[in-house]
Design an enzyme around this catalytic site. Structure first.
Site, PDB file in Angstrom:
ATOM      1  N   ASP A  52       0.809  -1.221   0.000  1.00 17.39           N
ATOM      2  CA  ASP A  52       0.000   0.000   0.000  1.00 17.39           C
ATOM      3  C   ASP A  52       0.844   1.273   0.000  1.00 17.39           C
ATOM      4  O   ASP A  52       2.038   1.224   0.279  1.00 17.39           O
ATOM      5  CB  ASP A  52      -0.862   0.050   1.272  1.00 17.39           C
ATOM      6  CG  ASP A  52      -2.150  -0.731   1.096  1.00 17.39           C
ATOM      7  OD1 ASP A  52      -2.580  -0.910  -0.055  1.00 17.39           O
ATOM      8  OD2 ASP A  52      -2.713  -1.162   2.126  1.00 17.39           O
ATOM      9  N   TYR A 110       6.929  -9.883   7.343  1.00 15.44           N
ATOM     10  CA  TYR A 110       6.681  -8.447   7.478  1.00 15.44           C
ATOM     11  C   TYR A 110       7.148  -7.990   8.853  1.00 15.44           C
ATOM     12  O   TYR A 110       7.108  -8.767   9.820  1.00 15.44           O
ATOM     13  CB  TYR A 110       5.185  -8.145   7.382  1.00 15.44           C
ATOM     14  CG  TYR A 110       4.619  -8.091   5.996  1.00 15.44           C
ATOM     15  CD1 TYR A 110       4.568  -6.888   5.288  1.00 15.44           C
ATOM     16  CD2 TYR A 110       4.111  -9.235   5.380  1.00 15.44           C
ATOM     17  CE1 TYR A 110       4.018  -6.832   4.016  1.00 15.44           C
ATOM     18  CE2 TYR A 110       3.568  -9.183   4.099  1.00 15.44           C
ATOM     19  CZ  TYR A 110       3.527  -7.974   3.432  1.00 15.44           C
ATOM     20  OH  TYR A 110       2.985  -7.919   2.163  1.00 15.44           O
TER      21      TYR A 110
END
Lengths: 252, 252
Positions: A52, A110
């Site tokens: 994003d 992540y």
């Protein structure tokens, strides 16, 4: 023709995310431009993870096909000369013609960084989420443990997710606390490292927001189990802001 | 009137350093402006350490006198509302009227960050020095040990230094290696943490540049002893670039 796999790092601050959009700077568009400048070929890279706006990458992956005679391992050096300073290829290598970065088994890692301090540190403002309230790390780890394993993560996905199934497997969630000091001058950097076989849209940011909710005492750790079972996005915590998130590594 | 001590953090990327200059943005000028906006008083803060352009601060110190009735410990919150996002007061407190941040015994801690990787990581580009050549950390630590203690650091000061004496004491130099991986995908972040009773102009950057020279094999560790004895800037290593340097803490 050969297929080249790129390991891509980027500072996502100034981009509208990975995926190409009209009239907005994206990582994907910059890669396509750099390849065109280098090889003269009009290609579109295929990315492994469409991060994003504002999310960072250390080891995202992109592939493209080229007829160029440049040796596969030299593309990193060559493309970095055409890329802006906030995108750097870390590695380039040749892969099989049928290698697709999204259509195969992977382990993705992540990291979500939280600055748990009274005032934010300016040099961290683009790379972490500033949370002023003191967080209970033990409760956060207890809550995180309910998320490990194979689950339906519907409650932890944006309602805009287009995934066919919301079942995913999380292999591990580590909470790493750095620079811990006692007393009122406590300054804490917390990293939430999540490893899984894939993640739904906003999933890691919703996990981070939920764990911070637990750390603040808004939710009891056990309640995370109920959140999972509810299969309802409104039952989980808030979506943490994008700048704290980095896609660290994709293992194939 | 009371004297307020501020602990100041800043991202030095967009500043021409701490000290006020005509027609250039500086940390000192932003602090004076914020205090004037808050209290209506025309003050000039006194800084502990006049960091250079591009150098960062976690715990620099500034003092000023004010007739304001704002409680000392609230100045941090109040001033942060007037400061740009790349400067944040971490703490404010009242000190004795005769407290001067430069005229007393202190322990200062600086950190110099090196990204020892084949390609730089974009999110580190403003906060570290990218050194591609593999560095020998053991030799760097061996070299660093020659600098610990009280020495005349004339060889490790910019020729522009205005200090009356070039004798300083270094209490410790720690080399901290992070994210170490073996093999050709080695990615290394190295932090050089230096603690001393004071530092000459460019001294920490010259120490960092010299240790990197040792790590690359350009100098043998023992040669650092000769550099000290030479009392000649041209004998020591290069001055490392500013963006890797952070003033971490000043203890009074």
């Amino acid at each position: 023709m050969k297929r080249i796999k790129l390991t891509v790092s980027y500072d996502g601050t100034n981009y509208s995310g990975w995926q190409i959009q009209p009239n907005a700077p994206t990582i994907e568009a910059e890669l396509d431009k750099a390849i065109a400048s280098l090889t003269g070929e009009n290609v579109h890279v295929i990315g492994a993870s469409r991060t994003d706006a504002g999310v960072h990458g250390k080891g995202n992956v992109a592939v493209f096909d080229t007829g160029s005679t440049i040796p596969a391992d030299r593309f990193s050096y060559a493309l970095n000369r055409y890329l802006p300073e906030d995108i750097q290829i870390q590695k380039s290598e040749e892969v099989d013609k049928d290698f697709h970065p999204r259509h195969c088994d992977t382990k993705k890692t992540y990291e979500y960084k939280i600055s748990n301090t009274e005032f934010y540190l300016p040099q961290e403002r683009r790379y972490s989420w500033h949370v002023q309230a003191k967080l209970d790390l033990e409760k956060m780890q207890e809550a995180a443990n309910y998320l490990i394993g194979e689950h339906d993560f519907k409650s932890f996905a944006s309602v805009h997710t287009q995934a066919e199934t919301t079942i995913r497997t999380i292999y591990s969630i580590e909470l790493i606390a750095k620079d811990k000091k006692e007393g009122k001058d406590y300054q804490g950097e917390i990293i939430i490292r999540v490893k899984g076989n894939g993640f739904l849209y906003n999933m890691v940011r919703i996990i981070a927001g939920t764990l911070v909710g637990v750390g603040k005492g808004r939710f009891e750790p056990q309640y995370v189990k109920e959140m999972l079972e509810a299969l309802d996005r409104t039952k989980a915590g808030e979506t943490a802001p994008p700048q704290g998130l980095t896609l660290v590594e994709i293992q194939y």
